[in-house]
Scaffold this motif. Structure first.
Motif, PDB file in Angstrom:
ATOM      1  N   PHE A   1      19.610  45.946 -13.049  1.00 12.65           N
ATOM      2  CA  PHE A   1      18.342  45.239 -12.990  1.00 12.65           C
ATOM      3  C   PHE A   1      17.642  45.544 -11.674  1.00 12.65           C
ATOM      4  CE2 PHE A   1      15.281  42.032 -12.203  1.00 12.65           C
ATOM      5  CZ  PHE A   1      14.715  41.847 -13.449  1.00 12.65           C
ATOM      6  N   LEU A   2      16.438  46.097 -11.778  1.00 14.68           N
ATOM      7  CA  LEU A   2      15.647  46.326 -10.573  1.00 14.68           C
ATOM      8  C   LEU A   2      14.424  45.419 -10.598  1.00 14.68           C
ATOM      9  CD1 LEU A   2      15.657  50.187 -10.010  1.00 14.68           C
ATOM     10  CD2 LEU A   2      17.307  48.480  -9.304  1.00 14.68           C
ATOM     11  N   PHE A   3      14.086  44.893  -9.423  1.00 14.62           N
ATOM     12  CA  PHE A   3      12.879  44.092  -9.285  1.00 14.62           C
ATOM     13  C   PHE A   3      11.711  45.030  -9.031  1.00 14.62           C
ATOM     14  CE2 PHE A   3      16.433  41.494  -8.024  1.00 14.62           C
ATOM     15  CZ  PHE A   3      16.186  40.316  -8.692  1.00 14.62           C
ATOM     16  N   SER A   4      10.504  44.620  -9.432  1.00 18.64           N
ATOM     17  CA  SER A   4       9.377  45.478  -9.095  1.00 18.64           C
ATOM     18  C   SER A   4       9.222  45.433  -7.577  1.00 18.64           C
ATOM     19  CB  SER A   4       8.109  45.028  -9.806  1.00 18.64           C
ATOM     20  OG  SER A   4       7.985  43.643  -9.772  1.00 18.64           O
ATOM     21  N   GLY A   5       8.966  46.560  -6.992  1.00 22.78           N
ATOM     22  CA  GLY A   5       8.970  46.699  -5.540  1.00 22.78           C
ATOM     23  C   GLY A   5       9.434  48.118  -5.261  1.00 22.78           C
ATOM     24  N   SER A   6       9.820  48.396  -4.027  1.00 18.18           N
ATOM     25  CA  SER A   6      10.242  49.760  -3.715  1.00 18.18           C
ATOM     26  C   SER A   6      11.754  49.885  -3.889  1.00 18.18           C
ATOM     27  CB  SER A   6       9.851  50.103  -2.284  1.00 18.18           C
ATOM     28  OG  SER A   6      10.624  49.327  -1.393  1.00 18.18           O
ATOM     29  N   MET A   7      12.232  51.123  -3.841  1.00 15.48           N
ATOM     30  CA  MET A   7      13.677  51.339  -3.895  1.00 15.48           C
ATOM     31  C   MET A   7      14.332  50.633  -2.711  1.00 15.48           C
ATOM     32  SD  MET A   7      14.297  55.268  -5.000  1.00 15.48           S
ATOM     33  CE  MET A   7      12.807  56.196  -5.240  1.00 15.48           C
ATOM     34  N   ALA A   8      13.707  50.805  -1.526  1.00 12.65           N
ATOM     35  CA  ALA A   8      14.287  50.208  -0.320  1.00 12.65           C
ATOM     36  C   ALA A   8      14.404  48.691  -0.485  1.00 12.65           C
ATOM     37  CB  ALA A   8      13.432  50.559   0.890  1.00 12.65           C
ATOM     38  N   GLN A   9      13.357  48.083  -1.018  1.00 16.04           N
ATOM     39  CA  GLN A   9      13.403  46.621  -1.203  1.00 16.04           C
ATOM     40  C   GLN A   9      14.509  46.227  -2.174  1.00 16.04           C
ATOM     41  OE1 GLN A   9       9.394  45.983  -2.420  1.00 16.04           O
ATOM     42  NE2 GLN A   9       8.720  45.355  -0.382  1.00 16.04           N
ATOM     43  N   ASN A  10      14.699  47.050  -3.177  1.00 11.69           N
ATOM     44  CA  ASN A  10      15.723  46.745  -4.159  1.00 11.69           C
ATOM     45  C   ASN A  10      17.124  46.892  -3.588  1.00 11.69           C
ATOM     46  OD1 ASN A  10      15.230  45.973  -7.040  1.00 11.69           O
ATOM     47  ND2 ASN A  10      13.555  47.422  -6.687  1.00 11.69           N
ATOM     48  N   ILE A  11      17.264  47.757  -2.611  1.00 13.54           N
ATOM     49  CA  ILE A  11      18.570  47.896  -1.974  1.00 13.54           C
ATOM     50  C   ILE A  11      18.772  46.737  -0.999  1.00 13.54           C
ATOM     51  CG2 ILE A  11      19.967  49.348  -0.439  1.00 13.54           C
ATOM     52  CD1 ILE A  11      18.385  51.742  -1.594  1.00 13.54           C
ATOM     53  N   HIS A  12      17.719  46.438  -0.264  1.00 14.38           N
ATOM     54  CA  HIS A  12      17.809  45.435   0.789  1.00 14.38           C
ATOM     55  C   HIS A  12      17.941  44.016   0.231  1.00 14.38           C
ATOM     56  CE1 HIS A  12      16.892  43.136   4.356  1.00 14.38           C
ATOM     57  NE2 HIS A  12      17.063  44.242   5.068  1.00 14.38           N
ATOM     58  N   LEU A  13      17.120  43.710  -0.776  1.00 15.47           N
ATOM     59  CA  LEU A  13      17.116  42.393  -1.417  1.00 15.47           C
ATOM     60  C   LEU A  13      16.879  41.260  -0.432  1.00 15.47           C
ATOM     61  CD1 LEU A  13      20.039  42.422  -4.024  1.00 15.47           C
ATOM     62  CD2 LEU A  13      17.601  42.597  -4.473  1.00 15.47           C
ATOM     63  N   GLY A  14      16.247  41.574   0.677  1.00 13.44           N
ATOM     64  CA  GLY A  14      15.913  40.524   1.635  1.00 13.44           C
ATOM     65  C   GLY A  14      17.120  39.923   2.329  1.00 13.44           C
ATOM     66  N   ARG A  15      18.243  40.651   2.353  1.00  9.82           N
ATOM     67  CA  ARG A  15      19.435  40.116   3.030  1.00  9.82           C
ATOM     68  C   ARG A  15      19.339  40.385   4.523  1.00  9.82           C
ATOM     69  NH1 ARG A  15      23.859  43.206  -0.574  1.00  9.82           N
ATOM     70  NH2 ARG A  15      22.208  44.755  -0.633  1.00  9.82           N
ATOM     71  N   SER A  16      20.188  39.730   5.301  1.00 12.89           N
ATOM     72  CA  SER A  16      20.205  40.050   6.733  1.00 12.89           C
ATOM     73  C   SER A  16      21.199  41.182   6.936  1.00 12.89           C
ATOM     74  CB  SER A  16      20.594  38.815   7.540  1.00 12.89           C
ATOM     75  OG  SER A  16      21.776  38.273   7.007  1.00 12.89           O
ATOM     76  N   LEU A  17      20.694  42.416   6.795  1.00 11.30           N
ATOM     77  CA  LEU A  17      21.554  43.589   6.929  1.00 11.30           C
ATOM     78  C   LEU A  17      21.306  44.215   8.289  1.00 11.30           C
ATOM     79  CD1 LEU A  17      20.908  45.241   3.452  1.00 11.30           C
ATOM     80  CD2 LEU A  17      22.870  43.856   4.127  1.00 11.30           C
ATOM     81  N   PRO A  18      22.317  44.896   8.838  1.00  9.42           N
ATOM     82  CA  PRO A  18      22.078  45.586  10.105  1.00  9.42           C
ATOM     83  C   PRO A  18      21.027  46.688   9.936  1.00  9.42           C
ATOM     84  CG  PRO A  18      24.251  46.116   9.195  1.00  9.42           C
ATOM     85  CD  PRO A  18      23.696  44.988   8.383  1.00  9.42           C
ATOM     86  N   GLU A  19      20.366  46.992  11.022  1.00  9.81           N
ATOM     87  CA  GLU A  19      19.343  48.045  11.040  1.00  9.81           C
ATOM     88  C   GLU A  19      19.894  49.330  10.424  1.00  9.81           C
ATOM     89  OE1 GLU A  19      15.454  49.113  12.827  1.00  9.81           O
ATOM     90  OE2 GLU A  19      16.515  47.208  12.766  1.00  9.81           O
ATOM     91  N   GLY A  20      19.119  49.951   9.595  1.00  7.44           N
ATOM     92  CA  GLY A  20      19.518  51.250   9.061  1.00  7.44           C
ATOM     93  C   GLY A  20      20.539  51.198   7.941  1.00  7.44           C
ATOM     94  N   ALA A  21      20.944  49.976   7.526  1.00  5.20           N
ATOM     95  CA  ALA A  21      21.967  49.864   6.483  1.00  5.20           C
ATOM     96  C   ALA A  21      21.465  50.429   5.155  1.00  5.20           C
ATOM     97  CB  ALA A  21      22.384  48.408   6.318  1.00  5.20           C
ATOM     98  N   VAL A  22      20.180  50.191   4.881  1.00  4.55           N
ATOM     99  CA  VAL A  22      19.597  50.651   3.613  1.00  4.55           C
ATOM    100  C   VAL A  22      19.627  52.173   3.559  1.00  4.55           C
ATOM    101  CG1 VAL A  22      17.453  50.817   2.303  1.00  4.55           C
ATOM    102  CG2 VAL A  22      18.165  48.620   3.271  1.00  4.55           C
ATOM    103  N   GLU A  23      19.167  52.793   4.626  1.00  3.28           N
ATOM    104  CA  GLU A  23      19.104  54.254   4.664  1.00  3.28           C
ATOM    105  C   GLU A  23      20.513  54.840   4.577  1.00  3.28           C
ATOM    106  OE1 GLU A  23      17.523  52.254   6.688  1.00  3.28           O
ATOM    107  OE2 GLU A  23      15.466  52.547   5.997  1.00  3.28           O
ATOM    108  N   ALA A  24      21.425  54.230   5.324  1.00  2.00           N
ATOM    109  CA  ALA A  24      22.790  54.737   5.323  1.00  2.00           C
ATOM    110  C   ALA A  24      23.387  54.657   3.923  1.00  2.00           C
ATOM    111  CB  ALA A  24      23.638  53.935   6.309  1.00  2.00           C
ATOM    112  N   ALA A  25      23.152  53.530   3.247  1.00  2.00           N
ATOM    113  CA  ALA A  25      23.694  53.352   1.902  1.00  2.00           C
ATOM    114  C   ALA A  25      23.089  54.383   0.960  1.00  2.00           C
ATOM    115  CB  ALA A  25      23.414  51.936   1.407  1.00  2.00           C
ATOM    116  N   ALA A  26      21.761  54.587   1.080  1.00  4.36           N
ATOM    117  CA  ALA A  26      21.086  55.535   0.204  1.00  4.36           C
ATOM    118  C   ALA A  26      21.626  56.941   0.449  1.00  4.36           C
ATOM    119  CB  ALA A  26      19.582  55.494   0.442  1.00  4.36           C
TER     120      ALA A  26
END
Lengths: 604, 580
Positions: free
Chosen positions: A444-469
């Motif tokens: 299930f993806l929410f409308s928004g960007s890929m980055a937003q869908n990975i992040h989901l508004g959590r408190s993640l460390p800087e660069g976590a989204v990019e690293a995961a991708a």
């Protein structure tokens, strides 16, 4: 009450004409409490406006009886100024009051809608199985909206109408009690006519709404299935069916016109009757000079104002009734119990959570969704920290229930589950879930960007989204797109392919660095070209953490440290791939069944 | 205002009705206008002497009531006739809207949202109706009533009337301005409400993700953000609406005040009787409605013409498909010659230079990777769109020369997307031939393997399926659409990837049955899954819109080209797939 009974046929079960539920009303007015100051101010403004408006005809009377009769032009000008001043004052008060009540109503609705939504967010998965999305939607949107009408258009304005009625009655009685009584004689007739009208139109509107629903549903379906309609040459039949519904709707609509066409002239007639009766009664008193002309004119003006609040009250009674029905549904939702009781471990201000290891132990767990039909029976296994595990079995073996229990979506009946050494019932649900990440079969993806869908508004460390991708290989795909990871995915992610969506959900799981990763049939819907990519991503995902892979593709399962074979809710075998094959048991059979259908014939 | 003319043209059918309606508007106002006059006379008569000199009181009151009754009856007729006519116009418009949709080709629907087409059918038609009914009625009513009232007022006192005439346009203009902005604000608020609903919908659909990732608070927070935006838009609407009525009240009061002042002076100076004054101010009250109605009607007419414009985008949309007079034989030979097609928004052609022949009773397989043009080819063959290059011949006749019924009678398609209507399963399967006997239905069910699903459905054939019925699995839906395509017994059967959701075991059985069907008619099958290709007579392989290979299954596998590669992948995939 006579012909109004027709409404019952259209909507069986719910009685639209039931009285007001005081308990509900009290609960509803409870939402007014935080706004009591505003409501008080609004009430004062209403009183002021009603007072000023009531005073206006008195000024007119004075102007005619005193100023004009006394040929006092200066006095007339003064009266006029007073008249305009009062009118302006009433205007300002009324505007202010409506904006204020509007604000209060909107704020209450905001609060109510927010609370309903928050409550829904905390309900457990099983609840959503029983309540289709459409139904919940209509409570959060439509039902709350009709409460909006109650707070903005109803509750406060009812006071106004009652006050106005009281004030005008008072003035009329004070001016001339005999004429007033003549006027009051018409009131029951107006009440009767108005309520009868409301009943009839409500029933008619309900029929119209049902027909409109039927018609739009049919149209919608025809548009969606247009290809089929045209391919099978059903245009004529479709047209005929539509014409039937269309005609019926037209006839029903014309019928409602009838009620309106009768009602408004009837009200005017009643008004004329009242005027005539007043004139009749006034004639003699005018002649013996116990009544002045000015008084008569003012009296007639009041009489005209007297009818409006009566009509409005009937309107508001309607609003109140439909708000009652809506609020019952809304409160029912608010009263739903949230998921499962949460324990103290890992909660804010609760007990400290053990270090994140991703260790899971099932001890004689039995679970049934309902009654005694066991989905899992006496299940025991141990997922060691950092190990990769697979769960396989026939459809209905209970594989997905294991994941559901781990995520605390359902309560189990017997046994014990330990996560990182702590009983799952002792865990704070949110803290527990934060240790895990689940990737579901339908992404299930929410409308928004890929980055937003990975992040989901959590408190993640800087660069976590990019690293995961990067680790899942999503970034390579994303780079081919103009906006990279910031590219919008569209509603439900429909702008991405199945494989891309899956990679987004993997990245989402990875970004939170979970101690335990659960893949629930996560790769069954991936196109073949991205298969290899997905495979790599999965291996990357599982590295350095515990994982539980449910009914996964064989290549992944082969490498698992431990394979658990479930059969009818029981653990029947466990071990590594090679060991299990040698056993020639359930796993071996499953393995055989996974070989291509008709594989023997391919050899030629 | 070209659209208003269009709306009037739609109403032309009901000309006599409209005229009689207009007549009643005239009658209503002609009667109505005497009320205040009588009242004024009664008052003067009472005041002049020590009794009623000219007429007894009963005479006045009788007239008052008679006017009220007569006026009420005429108004009743007026409403029924005129609003009734607008409901008929609405019905006609809706019918021709659907009619038009039914004639439009597939390409028309491809680029549009169902929601948009629907909103035209609901919102825009309603707007046109409001213009054709209430707006027109009130315009007429207003025109007559204000004409009458102003005449009477002029008759009573021209100078006093001048004051009123000064106020009239001010109030009408204000009402128009306010209703226009209220409309705009309403649309804004509705759009925002749409966003709120979408948000909730999305959150509910994605609830498992929300909960598994502990996103509840973040969702709630974002939701409150949307709600706050909605509240501020609503408040703009509330502010406009709050001003509406009180402002009108104030302006009327202003008018009444001015009349009182000037009238009072005139009475003092003996140039106006009290009765005349009362009559005059009653006429002024009568005028208040036309002032409001003018502005309101204007705003409705504006919306109506905007609605008409949007409707015309569909009502006047041209269909690029035209049909000829020819018919085809019962066992036609299908010849495809140098077929080419490019989608309107695409750079590269979807199909290029495709030629092949299907003899009666032959089975043809169409194979290729996703996006190779398989579906486009079947779409051209079933003439949902026309080829831009080359042609398709049925029994030597160009498809474009055939009658629509003739072509669709010859070909029967099971589309890729298994769509079923909200009706019983039997009705759905009979869709192409509603009078098919039960025996044919049963046979189609056997051939499509739908028969295996029937015992599982609560009411068997009579189970309501589709959006408002029982939810079927993907495989069940596909089997039903195949059965539906079989029932008309058309000589050419097209299966557009119609086996994708059917599990491998059922697929095997289905293919066995289809082999028998193949003997009776020509079958064209496109499929991602290649198992069925072993059963067809001839296979064409498409890649990027071109025909790259053709032959039998064995030949193509041996050839070692694209087909052989796809076959290898297929085997790999089924080895990885789950067993059930």
């Amino acid at each position: 009450m006579g012909p109004g009974g027709g409404g019952g046929r259209a909507h069986r079960g719910v009685d639209p004409d039931r009285g007001l539920d005081l308990r509900l009303l009290r609960r509803l007015t409870g939402y007014l409490r935080p706004h009591w100051k505003g409501a008080l101010v609004a009430l004062v403004m209403i009183l002021g406006a009603a007072g000023l408006e009531t005073a206006v005809p008195l000024v007119t009377r004075h102007a005619i009886d005193v100023n004009v009769a006394g040929r006092d032009l200066d006095g007339l000008l003064r009266s006029l100024m007073l008249f305009l001043g009062l009118s302006t004052g009433a205007f300002l008060l009324r505007c202010g009051q409506q904006v204020l009540t509007g604000w209060i109503g909107q704020s209450i609705v905001l609060e109510l809608r927010g609370r309903v939504f928050e409550r829904v967010l905390r309900l457990h998965v099983g609840w959503f199985d029983r309540h289709p999305v459409g139904q919940v939607m209509s409570r959060v949107t439509n039902d709350v909206e009709s409460l909006n009408e109650l707070f903005t258009g109803g509750l406060i304005l009812i006071f106004q109408d009652i006050l106005l009625l009281g004030a005008i009655s008072g003035v009329l009685l004070w001016m001339d009690w005999r004429l007033a009584l003549v006027l009051f004689a018409v009131v029951p007739l107006i009440f009767l006519a108005t309520f009868q009208f409301k009943r009839l139109t409500r029933a008619a509107f309900r029929r119209v709404r049902a027909l409109v629903g039927e018609l739009t549903g049919f149209l919608q379906e025809t548009i969606t299935g247009m290809q089929v309609v045209q391919l099978f040459r059903r245009e004529a039949a479709t047209r005929q069916r539509f014409a039937r519904m269309n005609d019926e709707l037209m006839r029903e609509n014309v019928r409602t016109i009838f009620y309106f066409a009768v009602f408004f002239p009837l009200m005017e007639l009643l008004g004329s009757v009242a005027t005539a009766a007043i004139l009749w009664a006034a004639a003699g008193r005018l002649l013996d000079h116990t009544l002045s002309f000015g008084a008569l004119v003012a009296f007639l003006a009041y009489a005209d104002r007297f009818f409006r609040p009566i009509r409005d009250l009937a309107e508001k009674y309607n609003i109140l009734q439909s708000a009652m029905a809506a609020s019952e549904r809304v409160f029912e939702l608010l009263d739903e119990q949230p998921a499962l009781p949460s324990g103290p471990v890992g909660a804010q201000g609760g007990m400290e959570a053990p270090p994140r290891r991703g260790e899971v132990e099932f001890e004689n767990v039995s679970f049934a969704y309902e009654g005694e039909s066991w989905v899992l029976q006496d299940l025991s296994f141990h997922l060691k920290a950092g190990q990769s595990n697979a769960l396989v079995g026939w459809t209905g073996a209970g594989k997905s229930s294991v994941a559901a229990l781990l995520l605390r979506q359902y309560e189990f009946q017997r046994g014990r589950i330990l996560v990182d050494g702590v009983d799952i019932r002792q865990w704070d649900v949110q803290a527990l879930r934060s240790r895990m990440a689940i990737v579901l079969q339908d992404v299930f993806l929410f409308s928004g960007s890929m980055a937003q869908n990975i992040h989901l508004g959590r408190s993640l460390p800087e660069g976590a989204v990019e690293a995961a991708a990067q680790r899942t290989g999503l970034d390579r795909l994303a780079r081919q797109r103009e906006g990279g990871l910031d590219e919008a995915v569209g509603e439900r992610g429909q702008l991405l392919s199945g494989g891309q969506r899956q990679l987004v959900s993997f990245s989402r799981a990875l970004a939170g660095d979970p101690a335990l990763l659960i893949l629930d049939e996560a790769t069954s819907s991936v196109d073949s070209l991205s298969e290899e990519l997905i495979q790599q991503a999965i291996e990357e995902l599982m590295r350095g953490r515990s994982s539980l892979v449910i009914a996964h593709r064989l290549s992944t399962i082969r490498k698992a440290d431990q394979i658990l074979v479930l059969h009818q809710g029981r653990l029947v075998e466990s071990g590594r791939h090679e060991e299990l094959l040698v056993k020639r048991g359930v796993y071996h059979r499953l393995w055989q069944l996974e070989q291509p259908v008709g594989g023997g014939r391919l050899g030629h | 205002m070209k659209q208003l003319h269009e709306i009037l043209r739609l109403m032309g059918r009901y000309r006599s009705r409209m005229l009689s309606g207009a007549f009643f508007v005239l009658v209503t106002n002609s009667i109505l206008i005497f009320g205040p006059r009588i009242l004024g006379q009664a008052i003067d008569d009472l005041r002049d002497g020590d009794g009623l000199v000219r007429h007894p009181l009963g005479w006045y009151l009788g007239w008052l009531l008679a006017i009220s009754v007569g006026q009420g009856l005429a108004r009743f007729a007026m409403r029924r006739i005129l609003i009734g006519a607008s409901r008929r116009v609405e019905r006609d418009l809706r019918a021709s809207y659907l009619e038009r949709l039914l004639e439009l080709p597939r390409s028309f629907f491809a680029g549009r949202y169902t929601g948009d087409i629907m909103s035209r059918a609901t919102q825009d038609i309603e707007n046109v109706r409001m213009a054709a009914g209430p707006a027109l009625m009130y315009s007429l009513d207003t025109l007559l009533l204000s004409g009458y009232a102003l005449t009477m007022m002029l008759w009573i006192h021209p100078a006093l009337t001048a004051i009123v005439l000064g106020l009239l346009p001010l109030i009408s203009g204000l009402v128009w301005w306010l209703s226009h902005h209220i409309h705009l604000a309403t649309m804004d608020a509705q759009r925002c409400f749409g966003r709120v609903s979408t948000f909730v919908q999305e959150a509910l659909s994605g609830m498992r993700v929300v909960q598994a990732y502990v996103r509840e608070e973040e969702q709630a927070h974002r939701f409150r953000g949307h709600l706050a935006e909605y509240r501020s838009l609503q408040m703009r609407l509330v502010a406009l609406q709050s001003a509406f009525r009180p402002l009108l009240g104030l302006l009327f009061a202003l008018g009444q005040g001015l009349v009182l002042w000037q009238g009072g002076r005139l009475i003092v100076e003996g140039r106006l009787s009290l009765g005349d004054y009362v009559a005059f101010s009653t006429y002024l009250t009568l005028l208040s409605w036309p002032m409001v109605a003018t502005g309101w009607s204007l705003s409705l007419l504006q919306r109506g013409s905007a609605g008409m414009r949007r409707l015309n985008e569909i009502l006047l949309a041209a269909s690029d498909l035209t049909w000829g007079p020819e018919r085809a034989g019962s066992h036609p030979r299908l010849v495809v010659e140098k077929l080419g097609f490019t989608y309107a928004d695409a750079d590269a052609p979807a199909l290029q230079d495709i030629s092949f022949t299907v003899e009666p009773g032959q089975a043809l397989g169409i194979v290729g990777p996703t996006g190779c043009g398989k579906s486009t080819l079947l779409r051209l063959l079933s003439r949902q769109s026309d080829a831009l290059e080359g042609r398709v011949l049925l029994d030597g006749k160009d498809l474009r020369q055939l009658e629509a019924d003739a072509l669709r009678g010859v070909m029967s398609l099971a589309p890729q997307e298994a769509f079923l209507f909200s009706a019983t399963l039997a009705e759905n399967v009979r869709y192409g031939r509603p009078d098919a006997p039960d025996a044919d239905l049963e046979r189609a069910a056997e051939d499509s393997r739908l028969a295996q699903d029937l015992p599982q459905l609560p009411q068997g054939w009579e189970t309501v399926v589709g959006e408002r019925g029982v939810t079927l699995s993907g495989g069940q839906k596909q089997r039903a659409t195949i059965a539906r395509a079989l029932v008309p017994e058309a000589p050419i059967l097209l299966l557009d990837d119609a086996l994708s959701a059917i599990d491998t075991r059922t697929e095997e059985a289905l293919i066995q049955r289809l082999r028998q069907v193949m003997g009776r008619r020509s079958v064209l099958i496109s499929s991602h899954r290649l198992s069925v290709m072993r059963e067809v007579d001839w296979i064409i392989v498409l890649d990027q819109g071109r025909l790259v290979e053709q032959g039998t299954h064995a030949q193509l596998v041996k050839q070692g080209g694209l087909y052989a590669e796809l076959w290898r992948r297929q085997e790999l995939r089924s080895s990885l797939e789950e067993a059930f």
